[in-house]
Write a protein that holds these residues in place. Structure first.
Motif, PDB file in Angstrom:
ATOM      1  N   SER A  38      82.624  16.270  21.571  1.00 55.66           N
ATOM      2  CA  SER A  38      81.880  16.197  22.737  1.00 55.66           C
ATOM      3  C   SER A  38      80.514  16.825  22.569  1.00 55.66           C
ATOM      4  O   SER A  38      79.754  16.910  23.488  1.00 55.66           O
ATOM      5  CB  SER A  38      82.683  16.641  24.071  1.00 55.66           C
ATOM      6  N   TRP A  39      80.670  17.818  21.651  1.00 48.56           N
ATOM      7  CA  TRP A  39      79.111  18.374  21.745  1.00 48.56           C
ATOM      8  C   TRP A  39      78.135  18.080  20.590  1.00 48.56           C
ATOM      9  O   TRP A  39      77.015  18.554  20.499  1.00 48.56           O
ATOM     10  CB  TRP A  39      79.360  19.907  21.446  1.00 48.56           C
ATOM     11  N   GLY A  82      79.781  12.718  23.473  1.00 48.08           N
ATOM     12  CA  GLY A  82      78.690  13.745  23.704  1.00 48.08           C
ATOM     13  C   GLY A  82      77.466  13.472  24.470  1.00 48.08           C
ATOM     14  O   GLY A  82      77.475  14.245  25.623  1.00 48.08           O
ATOM     15  N   THR A  95      73.565  15.198  25.747  1.00 49.02           N
ATOM     16  CA  THR A  95      74.733  16.285  25.740  1.00 49.02           C
ATOM     17  C   THR A  95      74.287  17.318  26.652  1.00 49.02           C
ATOM     18  O   THR A  95      73.398  17.544  26.787  1.00 49.02           O
ATOM     19  CB  THR A  95      75.016  16.619  24.024  1.00 49.02           C
ATOM     20  N   GLN A  96      75.549  18.001  26.740  1.00 50.71           N
ATOM     21  CA  GLN A  96      75.536  19.173  27.517  1.00 50.71           C
ATOM     22  C   GLN A  96      74.512  20.257  26.994  1.00 50.71           C
ATOM     23  O   GLN A  96      73.833  20.790  27.913  1.00 50.71           O
ATOM     24  CB  GLN A  96      76.834  19.739  27.674  1.00 50.71           C
ATOM     25  N   THR A  97      74.816  20.386  25.735  1.00 47.50           N
ATOM     26  CA  THR A  97      73.657  21.135  25.022  1.00 47.50           C
ATOM     27  C   THR A  97      72.106  21.114  25.364  1.00 47.50           C
ATOM     28  O   THR A  97      71.430  21.833  25.410  1.00 47.50           O
ATOM     29  CB  THR A  97      73.749  21.176  23.448  1.00 47.50           C
TER      30      THR A  97
END
Length: 273
Positions: A38-39, A82, A95-97
């Motif tokens: 997911s990242w 992601g 993505t969250q990043t």
């Protein structure tokens, strides 16, 4: 490989999640579905492998090439667990990043809050929904009804894939041919599955863990970094899929794995598994 937007039929100007699909998905008799971590960005296996080795080895490029080199020409779906946050300013999923790294008003300004309506994509609001959408919508609408499906699930994508298949196994039993997991996670249909565990032992060495995870466990040849499992173990996973496809009614026998003896002063917790 084609860039396919989810939900299916969504224009690129509307909230969507991109995935990759091969051009032969509608006609192939065997389909390989990759569900990653997911990242990671779409198509990326490990950025550190991209930096240290090559773009091809650290992304799905080498994986896709290996699959397409098979004489049976399996279809390919690269899922995207992601990039599930819709960035309205950039008109793209991130993505969250990436979200926390977007430009801010000042250097000390907090990150933008995620609006659970405006910054989410229908049917793909989280990794679990995305996995379900792949199986409930993408495969039924794009592939043959009798297609045989092989699943690779890595990192935190593995529990989402296992959870979905466990809940819908009566529906997918005849289609899902084999499963490989890039982590140890309980899978009841272990006769058609293998887990490649983060371990420094040589690639493909049998490991203990069948009783815990429900399937045979093998060393991924990577003892330090979870995201580096796929670049090192994907060829072994594809060989397993080929074996299952070539042998009608194939069922895994329990692999023989010897427990590593403890050295003087060593405890179970210190063994690198």
């Amino acid at each position: 490989m084609n860039l396919t937007l989810l939900p299916l039929g969504t224009p690129h100007t509307e909230p969507h999640v991109p995935i990759y699909t091969s051009t032969n998905v509608p006609t192939c008799t065997r389909l390989i579905v990759y569900i990653g971590e997911s990242w990671q960005d779409l198509g990326v296996l490990a950025y550190r492998t991209i930096g240290q080795e090559s773009i091809a080895s650290g992304s799905v490029v080498d994986l896709v090439r290996a699959i397409q080199a098979d004489a049976d020409s399996p279809g390919i779906i690269i899922a995207n667990t992601g990039q599930l946050i819709w960035y309205r300013g950039g008109q793209r999923a991130v993505t969250q990043t990436t979200w926390v790294a977007l430009p801010r008003q000042t250097a000390v300004s907090p990150q933008m809050e995620i609006d659970e309506v405006k910054n989410r994509v229908p049917g793909n609001r989280d990794a679990g929904e995305h996995v379900a959408y792949i199986f409930d919508n993408v495969i039924p609408n794009m592939a043959r009804k009798d297609v045989k499906v092989d699943v690779i699930a890595m990192g935190d994508g593995a529990p989402e894939a296992v959870r979905y298949l466990r809940e819908t196994w009566d529906k997918w039993d005849k289609n899902v041919q084999a499963v490989t997991l890039g982590t140890g996670f309980l899978w009841s249909e272990g006769e058609r599955a293998r887990a490649y565990i983060q371990c420094a032992e040589p690639l493909d060495m049998p490991l203990v863990g069948r009783e815990s995870f429900g399937c045979n466990c093998y060393s991924a040849g990577e003892g330090e970094i979870l995201e580096c499992i796929m670049p090192k173990a994907y060829k072994s996973m594809l060989k397993f899929f080929k074996l299952v496809d070539d042998v009608p009614g194939y069922r895994e026998l329990a692999a023989v794995a010897e427990e590593k003896p403890l050295e003087d002063g060593e405890t179970d917790e210190e063994i690198e598994f």
